[in-house]
Scaffold this motif. Sequence first.
Motif, PDB file in Angstrom:
ATOM      1  N   THR A 182     -12.808  37.402  88.229  1.00 31.76           N
ATOM      2  CA  THR A 182     -13.582  38.449  87.552  1.00 31.76           C
ATOM      3  C   THR A 182     -14.924  38.688  88.227  1.00 31.76           C
ATOM      4  OG1 THR A 182     -14.440  36.803  86.015  1.00 31.76           O
ATOM      5  CG2 THR A 182     -12.506  38.049  85.306  1.00 31.76           C
ATOM      6  N   GLY A 183     -15.275  37.870  89.196  1.00 29.66           N
ATOM      7  CA  GLY A 183     -16.510  38.044  89.954  1.00 29.66           C
ATOM      8  C   GLY A 183     -16.426  37.177  91.188  1.00 29.66           C
ATOM      9  N   PRO A 184     -17.058  37.581  92.313  1.00 28.02           N
ATOM     10  CA  PRO A 184     -16.897  36.842  93.568  1.00 28.02           C
ATOM     11  C   PRO A 184     -17.274  35.361  93.420  1.00 28.02           C
ATOM     12  CG  PRO A 184     -18.026  38.918  93.957  1.00 28.02           C
ATOM     13  CD  PRO A 184     -17.936  38.744  92.463  1.00 28.02           C
ATOM     14  N   HIS A 185     -16.346  34.504  93.736  1.00 32.47           N
ATOM     15  CA  HIS A 185     -16.620  33.065  93.707  1.00 32.47           C
ATOM     16  C   HIS A 185     -15.535  32.317  94.461  1.00 32.47           C
ATOM     17  CE1 HIS A 185     -13.645  33.133  90.419  1.00 32.47           C
ATOM     18  NE2 HIS A 185     -13.538  31.815  90.534  1.00 32.47           N
ATOM     19  N   LEU A 186     -15.793  31.057  94.720  1.00 33.53           N
ATOM     20  CA  LEU A 186     -14.793  30.146  95.270  1.00 33.53           C
ATOM     21  C   LEU A 186     -14.295  29.246  94.146  1.00 33.53           C
ATOM     22  CD1 LEU A 186     -13.378  28.656  97.723  1.00 33.53           C
ATOM     23  CD2 LEU A 186     -15.362  27.133  97.690  1.00 33.53           C
ATOM     24  N   HIS A 187     -12.984  29.155  94.010  1.00 31.69           N
ATOM     25  CA  HIS A 187     -12.383  28.140  93.144  1.00 31.69           C
ATOM     26  C   HIS A 187     -11.959  26.994  94.045  1.00 31.69           C
ATOM     27  CE1 HIS A 187      -9.709  26.592  89.807  1.00 31.69           C
ATOM     28  NE2 HIS A 187      -9.074  26.099  90.862  1.00 31.69           N
ATOM     29  N   PHE A 188     -12.583  25.840  93.877  1.00 32.42           N
ATOM     30  CA  PHE A 188     -12.278  24.645  94.665  1.00 32.42           C
ATOM     31  C   PHE A 188     -11.572  23.650  93.762  1.00 32.42           C
ATOM     32  CE2 PHE A 188     -13.693  20.288  95.801  1.00 32.42           C
ATOM     33  CZ  PHE A 188     -13.056  20.176  97.030  1.00 32.42           C
ATOM     34  N   GLU A 189     -10.486  23.094  94.261  1.00 28.53           N
ATOM     35  CA  GLU A 189      -9.715  22.178  93.427  1.00 28.53           C
ATOM     36  C   GLU A 189      -9.232  20.991  94.248  1.00 28.53           C
ATOM     37  OE1 GLU A 189      -7.105  24.295  90.895  1.00 28.53           O
ATOM     38  OE2 GLU A 189      -5.949  22.523  90.271  1.00 28.53           O
ATOM     39  N   LEU A 190      -9.352  19.810  93.656  1.00 28.16           N
ATOM     40  CA  LEU A 190      -8.857  18.572  94.266  1.00 28.16           C
ATOM     41  C   LEU A 190      -7.592  18.163  93.521  1.00 28.16           C
ATOM     42  CD1 LEU A 190      -9.134  16.045  96.091  1.00 28.16           C
ATOM     43  CD2 LEU A 190     -10.714  15.115  94.375  1.00 28.16           C
ATOM     44  N   LEU A 191      -6.518  17.913  94.273  1.00 29.41           N
ATOM     45  CA  LEU A 191      -5.215  17.608  93.674  1.00 29.41           C
ATOM     46  C   LEU A 191      -4.694  16.279  94.205  1.00 29.41           C
ATOM     47  CD1 LEU A 191      -3.982  21.192  94.354  1.00 29.41           C
ATOM     48  CD2 LEU A 191      -3.909  20.212  92.048  1.00 29.41           C
TER      49      LEU A 191
END
Length: 312
Positions: free
Chosen positions: A144-153
Amino acid sequence: MLATSSPVAAADDFTLPFLNPAITLSYGMDRDSRIGVQLDWTGQVWFDSVPHLGRVYDQHTGLDYGMPVQTSVAAARSGTVVSLEEGFGTNQHGDYGNYVRVRHADGRDTLYYHLAQQGALVSVGQSVVAGQVIAKSGCSGNCTGPHLHFELLRPVSGAWQSVDPMAGHLWTTWPGRVAFLAAYVGESNGSTEVIKRLATITHWVDFRNTGGRTWLRDGSGDRILLGTWNPAGRASVFRATDWPATWIPTYLDPASVPPDGVGRFTFGLHAPATAGSYSEAFNLDASLSGWFDWARLGGFYVPIYVTSGQVQ
Ligand SMILES: [Zn+2]
């Protein structure tokens, strides 16, 4: 020391997934899987479903960092690119978006999501080092707005499970740092260096390692060198015989400098034949991940006056 059956690697090997230290967390991971119950990275529980800026939103599996599109995204740890997508539009919204996924030596993965169109700067199978720029950010997919989604799996019984690197203190330095950053400490001569023409003097400058990676004199991704600046990598008229290249005055003096340590860079300055006032700018560079933020080095430069007379 007690033996442990846990395969979890040392809790000191992740840095933030971007290079600009001014970027802050918008929303962290929800560590409680129930709808309407949110457990944020500080340990606070929220019995609601509204977003809490800086903390968490309900059912969130990763960490959101607000940033303009085309911001550099960096690998949080060394590894190998295992998959990517970059065919969606930078602002094409929907269930699927652009991403890069990196596998690390302990079997865990990191995921970088919502990237720009053609925003992957790496290819599948490529090795990357921590701090290396691997992508450009965007707002593709569920965004919904410019961003980075960072995820550790991490793999658990054949499925991937999200891990909160903040709550788990898995960053190199709590509460997390970008890989490569430095602050000016001092130098051998903070005012104008006066050099007789065609003579050589020695100059040194100290920078504190305010990033999350240990600086190395040798090695690949973490090797730190002093280079010429404005423009980057320009051949210098002050090159002395101890310079490794026309644009590299020196590598780091000590073999390594850990986070919070101070590293010295010592190099010669050889005056040209023409007398006059000069200004020579320098910046630090980490091989594979690029130049440091010059402004944060204090805009480091050396004023030089070349004299045809005798230097006292
Ligand atoms: Zn997210």
